[in-house]
Enzyme design. Sequence first.
Site, short mmCIF file in Angstrom:
data_model
loop_
_atom_site.label_atom_id
_atom_site.label_comp_id
_atom_site.label_asym_id
_atom_site.label_seq_id
_atom_site.Cartn_x
_atom_site.Cartn_y
_atom_site.Cartn_z
N LYS A 97 -13.74 1.77 -2.41
CA LYS A 97 -14.53 2.14 -1.23
C LYS A 97 -15.75 2.94 -1.66
CE LYS A 97 -11.21 2.63 2.56
NZ LYS A 97 -10.55 3.55 3.46
N HIS A 126 7.62 -26.89 0.07
CA HIS A 126 6.91 -27.98 -0.61
C HIS A 126 5.76 -27.46 -1.46
CE1 HIS A 126 9.18 -31.06 1.59
NE2 HIS A 126 9.25 -30.11 2.49
N GLU A 154 0.82 -1.20 0.00
CA GLU A 154 0.00 0.00 0.00
C GLU A 154 0.87 1.26 0.00
OE1 GLU A 154 -4.21 -0.61 1.79
OE2 GLU A 154 -3.22 0.82 3.10
O1 PA5 Z 1 -2.78 1.90 5.94
C1 PA5 Z 1 -3.89 2.36 5.90
O2 PA5 Z 1 -4.11 3.55 6.16
C2 PA5 Z 1 -5.10 1.50 5.57
O3 PA5 Z 1 -4.78 0.29 5.04
C3 PA5 Z 1 -5.92 1.30 6.82
O4 PA5 Z 1 -5.17 0.63 7.79
C4 PA5 Z 1 -7.22 0.54 6.56
O5 PA5 Z 1 -7.88 1.02 5.43
C5 PA5 Z 1 -8.15 0.68 7.77
O6 PA5 Z 1 -8.39 2.02 8.01
P1 PA5 Z 1 -8.94 2.56 9.37
O7 PA5 Z 1 -7.95 2.27 10.45
O8 PA5 Z 1 -9.11 4.02 9.15
O9 PA5 Z 1 -10.24 1.87 9.63
#
Ligand code: PA5
Length: 468
Positions: free
Chosen positions: A437, A323, A294
């Site tokens: 989203k 394996h 990410e």
């Molecule tokens: O790294 C990030 O910001 C995202 O992957 C969040 O961890 C994920 O979308 C969850 O978001 P939140 O903690 O706002 O619910």
Amino acid sequence: MAITLTLDYNNMMKEFIGEKEGFSPADFTAIEPELKAAFDTVQQNRGKGMQGWMDIIYDQENGIVQDIKETAAKIREKFEYFVVLGIGGSALGPTAVFQSLCHLHYNDLPKEKRGGPKFYVEDNVDPERMVALLDVIEPEKTCFNVITKSGATSETMAQYLVISEILKAKLGDKFADNIIATTDAKRGNLVKLVKEHGFKSFTILDGVGGRFSELSPVGLLPAAVLGIDISELLAGARAMDEHCKEADYKKNMGLMLAALQHVAMARGKNIGVMMPYTDSLKYIADWYAQLWAESLGKSVHKDGTPAFVGQTPVKSLGVTDQHSQVQLYAEGPFDKVVTFLAVKNYRKTVVIPEGCQDIPDIHFLSGHTMNELITAEQKATAYALTVANRLNYTITLEEVNAHSVGELLYLFEMQTAFAGELLNIDTYNQPGVENGKNATYALLGKSGYEAKKAELDSAPALRAEYII
Ligand code: PA5
């Protein structure tokens, strides 16, 4: 205490991996200005913008760690179950640290051996999983830790709605005693619910994004509830932070890891395999996958010019996946770098007993330990990849403990921060996740997403001939 991790990248170099695939010191010298710039930017921005994760390993000793420890002690006394409701960075870290530092069959242990509540992390909205959870916990005896930085994540808030309804039916007004919120101080909806219902809450500071939040209350509260020494976790992270202040990339593990992967990516090594040789670190690879994917998978550079960079992280468990996947790593395309996570001293020893004296192919194992076997298999796999000219390096932990796990988490955060600078992208945003989203909101009829709904409705109709 100094760092206890070591990095061995011999198997990335020409002398070992061959002229064609291997790196030479000149490959790093060629990018020295970029490495210096990446180092300077990350260090100078410490605590600024989205780099708050570098400060929290120090700042939280000021009351927050104490509050977490006291809250955790009360939870351990009062509750039979502790359930994290969260997703992404709000779930992967707690899972990784739980697996690393607790008994590998923790929930199956009797209560006196566990010492704390049974532990679950619910990071999906699969209805079957939610019902399955409710089959094995007693909600009135459960502390639910709702974790969401944004306070707006649909999956987490859907879980909250399901659970709070059940708790209200069972406990009436007292339902709030079973919920702890971990969220942003001001933004989002969870903080509004904290005010409305008086939930105990912990704050995720502004400059700490989801995937960089494990060493904030996001990870520290669940860890403390599990009886993990969170001061040691933080001490390990601080030791790694000190180490990563070294400007010379040859002496800075975080910067060197970023450099290795940067040079590899530039040569088309688009897959990064993480292969821990211990079950305890299995979910560190999952946590790292989110951090790396990410943070680095971006379509534009900081100046808006096209980038389309990143490296696909893959989790592979040693020896299990020898394996299933190693055949591909040894003989498939030359598109991978394998990161081995090795352990010098396993916390347990299992001797392989005498037996099968008349079957030499089995008897040779007798008298050895499983520790020797797994260590030999890690070295043998690294060797096999190396002679097949496959890039690999090994990070070794003296032992898996709170200090070394703190070091490891922070090391990977530093590596990611440096790598993002080397790629000249915004490490801390995730615009690619937003469209999905928003489409979900539109499909569920959320107000404000009418235009997105219209866009979805106007997509070309599916063709029957492409459906079997
Ligand atoms: O790294 C990030 O910001 C995202 O992957 C969040 O961890 C994920 O979308 C969850 O978001 P939140 O903690 O706002 O619910």
